[in-house]
Design a protein around this motif. Structure first.
Motif, PDB file in Angstrom:
ATOM      1  N   SER A 198      -1.220  16.152  46.597  1.00  0.00           N
ATOM      2  CA  SER A 198       0.146  15.724  46.297  1.00  0.00           C
ATOM      3  C   SER A 198       0.298  14.213  46.189  1.00  0.00           C
ATOM      4  CB  SER A 198       1.105  16.245  47.369  1.00  0.00           C
ATOM      5  OG  SER A 198       0.699  15.783  48.648  1.00  0.00           O
ATOM      6  N   HIS A 199      -0.618  13.454  46.789  1.00  0.00           N
ATOM      7  CA  HIS A 199      -0.526  11.994  46.830  1.00  0.00           C
ATOM      8  C   HIS A 199      -1.839  11.386  46.330  1.00  0.00           C
ATOM      9  CE1 HIS A 199       2.575  13.258  49.634  1.00  0.00           C
ATOM     10  NE2 HIS A 199       3.086  12.054  49.622  1.00  0.00           N
ATOM     11  N   PHE A 200      -1.745  10.505  45.318  1.00  0.00           N
ATOM     12  CA  PHE A 200      -2.942   9.925  44.723  1.00  0.00           C
ATOM     13  C   PHE A 200      -2.786   8.429  44.508  1.00  0.00           C
ATOM     14  CE2 PHE A 200      -3.094  14.348  43.622  1.00  0.00           C
ATOM     15  CZ  PHE A 200      -4.428  14.676  43.765  1.00  0.00           C
ATOM     16  N   ARG A 201      -3.927   7.768  44.425  1.00  0.00           N
ATOM     17  CA  ARG A 201      -4.013   6.362  44.044  1.00  0.00           C
ATOM     18  C   ARG A 201      -5.009   6.285  42.897  1.00  0.00           C
ATOM     19  NH1 ARG A 201      -2.814   1.766  46.187  1.00  0.00           N
ATOM     20  NH2 ARG A 201      -2.264   2.743  48.161  1.00  0.00           N
ATOM     21  N   VAL A 202      -4.645   5.540  41.849  1.00  0.00           N
ATOM     22  CA  VAL A 202      -5.580   5.321  40.751  1.00  0.00           C
ATOM     23  C   VAL A 202      -5.791   3.830  40.562  1.00  0.00           C
ATOM     24  CG1 VAL A 202      -5.090   7.480  39.529  1.00  0.00           C
ATOM     25  CG2 VAL A 202      -3.822   5.433  38.925  1.00  0.00           C
ATOM     26  N   VAL A 203      -7.032   3.482  40.316  1.00  0.00           N
ATOM     27  CA  VAL A 203      -7.407   2.131  39.917  1.00  0.00           C
ATOM     28  C   VAL A 203      -8.003   2.303  38.528  1.00  0.00           C
ATOM     29  CG1 VAL A 203      -8.877   0.140  40.391  1.00  0.00           C
ATOM     30  CG2 VAL A 203      -7.900   1.465  42.300  1.00  0.00           C
TER      31      VAL A 203
ATOM     32  N   LEU B 140       2.179   8.621  43.283  1.00  0.00           N
ATOM     33  CA  LEU B 140       1.045   8.042  42.572  1.00  0.00           C
ATOM     34  C   LEU B 140       1.129   6.530  42.662  1.00  0.00           C
ATOM     35  CD1 LEU B 140      -1.405   8.498  40.665  1.00  0.00           C
ATOM     36  CD2 LEU B 140       0.197   8.207  38.768  1.00  0.00           C
ATOM     37  N   ALA B 141       0.137   5.931  43.302  1.00  0.00           N
ATOM     38  CA  ALA B 141       0.035   4.466  43.359  1.00  0.00           C
ATOM     39  C   ALA B 141      -0.911   4.052  42.227  1.00  0.00           C
ATOM     40  CB  ALA B 141      -0.515   4.020  44.699  1.00  0.00           C
ATOM     41  N   ILE B 142      -0.504   3.037  41.475  1.00  0.00           N
ATOM     42  CA  ILE B 142      -1.255   2.632  40.285  1.00  0.00           C
ATOM     43  C   ILE B 142      -1.648   1.173  40.380  1.00  0.00           C
ATOM     44  CG2 ILE B 142      -1.182   2.348  37.775  1.00  0.00           C
ATOM     45  CD1 ILE B 142       1.073   4.507  37.790  1.00  0.00           C
TER      46      ILE B 142
END
Length: 94
Positions: free
Chosen positions: A47-52, A85-87
């Motif tokens: 449910s919670h993601f971070r993308v670089v 979503l952290a981007i």
């Protein structure tokens, strides 16, 4: 995209961002375990993601425009499956 039920969410994020942005660097981090029991935790563990993401597509764009490109590629997942979503988006060489 209409494949929200196939594969893990992290795999779908990876595939969609690769297709949309041809990144030179892409990291997809599932941070759902850090939010277990919190608002937005649907119990799936996805449910919670971070993308670089680093892509030439971001050259000359400001932070908001870059995030919009990422959000556009993941629109239905964000609407139905991803709570947060952290981007981190940058162009090569930044």
């Amino acid at each position: 995209m209409t494949d929200i039920a196939t594969g893990s969410i992290a795999d779908q994020i990876t595939r969609r961002l690769t297709e949309a942005l041809s990144p030179t660097r892409l990291e997809v981090v599932n941070e759902s375990a850090q939010h277990r029991g919190h608002l937005g935790d649907d119990g799936t563990g996805e449910s919670h993601f971070r993308v670089v993401v680093e892509s030439a597509a971001f050259a000359g764009l400001n932070r908001v425009a870059r995030q919009r490109l990422v959000n556009r590629a993941l629109a239905d997942l964000l609407a139905e499956r991803i709570h947060a979503l952290a981007i981190q988006a940058r162009a090569p060489g930044e």
